[in-house]
Enzyme design. Structure first.
Site, PDB file in Angstrom:
ATOM      1  N   ASP A  68      80.239  -9.556 -93.600  1.00  0.00           N
ATOM      2  CA  ASP A  68      80.096 -10.692 -92.700  1.00  0.00           C
ATOM      3  C   ASP A  68      78.578 -11.146 -92.815  1.00  0.00           C
ATOM      4  O   ASP A  68      77.705 -10.711 -93.139  1.00  0.00           O
ATOM      5  CB  ASP A  68      80.109  -9.662 -91.440  1.00  0.00           C
ATOM      6  N   ASP A  71      75.492  -9.401 -91.611  1.00  0.00           N
ATOM      7  CA  ASP A  71      75.340 -10.565 -90.722  1.00  0.00           C
ATOM      8  C   ASP A  71      74.351 -10.256 -89.592  1.00  0.00           C
ATOM      9  O   ASP A  71      73.544 -10.946 -88.978  1.00  0.00           O
ATOM     10  CB  ASP A  71      76.822 -10.703 -89.873  1.00  0.00           C
ATOM     11  N   SER A  94      82.360 -15.097 -86.130  1.00  0.00           N
ATOM     12  CA  SER A  94      82.887 -14.132 -87.105  1.00  0.00           C
ATOM     13  C   SER A  94      84.545 -14.079 -86.355  1.00  0.00           C
ATOM     14  O   SER A  94      85.396 -14.015 -87.091  1.00  0.00           O
ATOM     15  CB  SER A  94      82.456 -12.796 -86.915  1.00  0.00           C
TER      16      SER A  94
HETATM   17 MG    MG Z   1      81.999  -8.755 -88.448  1.00  0.00          MG
HETATM   18 ZN    ZN Z   2      77.241 -13.444 -86.901  1.00  0.00          ZN
END
Ligand code: MG
Ligand code: ZN
Length: 360
Positions: free
Chosen positions: A32, A248, A74
């Site tokens: 991510d 992320d 996401s």
């Molecule tokens: Mg994620």
């Molecule tokens: Zn994010």
């Protein structure tokens, strides 16, 4: 007669070649927020040795924009990867009118395969939810947890137990009990997870928001190992989604130290999948991201340094552009039968479409 035989042999060869391009098992690993620079950082973090994923034989690029925005979130980014359809930011495996789209995981289950999800975020967070839930807002965590409890996921590992407990939910549903009644072994830590002997299994590894890699203990690697050990018993094959979720989170606050921990943790999971596929040639492994986060850039001047010095001074060569996602193309790496399809620049939605075109 001779001609018959040569035709026959040609036919056999054709069938074999085609079958080689058709995976039985698919492992999809999602970093991510993992753009090209996050991947590149592995080389410096590892003292000159590039990331495992970059050693895969086929490499392409994925365009991550969503149906509603040039910069995806996401939920929409993961939906594109799970369903092969672009959607609105915030939506989880749904069309813009709210109708559900079938996911790779649901397709796999429908075709008799075993299914698994391993993440280092909440198990109800957008990326994992994109594979088993259908809602028009990623914020509907209670509902996403409910959908997981009633889903066909055979193996699920992630954080945030509290969404499954009656006293923490508005509707008072006891979802841990629900899953136990449905036959799940429910685990709360790596020791219990490692001891789990048969599917279905759910592991809720933290009460609330999971810690960063250096604080949460062994989690991702043993979970991926256990997933492969249990899922491979299904003679029809399996689907496994693995997420390096916190790459992320770290990039959202431009925390390079945290990002480093998470990308190393993720690349280690990639190694486990890669080694598995090397000894199980019917397994396709895809590594990609839902989007880039932070606009990370490592100054190219770092390449003038020795690997050891670069490792030590890496942080000084890092710049960030923002505290949110970017629309930079993200890398795609592929290994196994059909991997050659994942080259060049493609839509994020092409990734599941390509998988579906060859999966048997
Ligand atoms: Mg994620
Ligand atoms: Zn994010």
């Amino acid at each position: 007669m001779k001609r018959f035989f040569s035709t026959f042999i040609l036919l056999i060869i054709t069938v074999l070649v085609f079958a080689q391009g058709q995976p039985k098992n698919v492992i999809l690993l999602i970093g991510d927020g993992m753009g090209p620079e996050q991947v590149r950082s592995l080389k410096y973090l590892n003292g000159g040795v590039p990331g495992v994923m970059t050693q895969f034989p086929y490499h392409g690029w994925s365009m991550t924009y969503s149906l509603s925005d040039t910069i995806t979130d996401s939920a929409a980014g993961g939906s594109a990867l799970s369903t092969g359809k672009k959607t609105i930011n915030g939506y989880v495996a749904c069309n813009e009118d709210g109708t559900p789209n079938q996911t790779l995981l649901e397709w796999a289950h429908q075709h008799g395969k075993a299914t698994g999800i391993v993440v280092t975020s909440h198990i109800t967070d957008a990326t994992p939810a994109d594979f088993y839930a259908h809602v028009t807002s990623r914020k509907m965590m209670d509902e996403i947890a409910r959908q997981l409890a009633f889903s066909d996921v055979d193996f699920a590992v992630g954080g945030y137990l509290n969404y499954f407990l009656p006293d923490k939910r508005d509707d008072k549903l006891a979802l841990v009990d629900t899953m136990k009644k449905r036959g799940y072994t429910v685990c709360y830590n790596t020791t219990e997870l490692t001891a789990a002997a048969q599917l279905p299994v759910v592991a809720l590894m933290s009460e609330k928001k999971p810690d960063r890699a250096s604080d949460r203990g062994e989690w991702l690697a043993p979970a991926v190992t256990k997933a492969l050990q249990l899922l491979e018993n299904d003679e029809d094959g399996f689907f496994l989604m693995v997420e390096g979720s916190q790459i992320d989170w770290a990039c959202h606050v431009n925390n390079f130290g945290h990002m480093s921990e998470e990308i190393l943790d993720f690349d280690n999971a990639v190694l486990i999948a890669y080694q598995y596929a090397q000894t199980h040639p019917n397994t396709l492994v895809i590594v990609t991201a839902d989007h880039e986060t932070g606009g990370l850039k490592i100054n190219d001047k770092i390449d003038r340094l020795s690997p050891k010095t670069a490792q030590k001074k890496l942080k000084k060569y890092v710049t960030w552009k923002k505290l949110y996602h970017t629309n930079t193309d993200v890398p795609v790496y592929a290994f196994g039968p059909g991997a050659e399809l994942f080259q060049g620049r493609m839509e994020n939605t092409d990734i599941p479409q390509k998988i579906w075109s060859i999966w048997k």
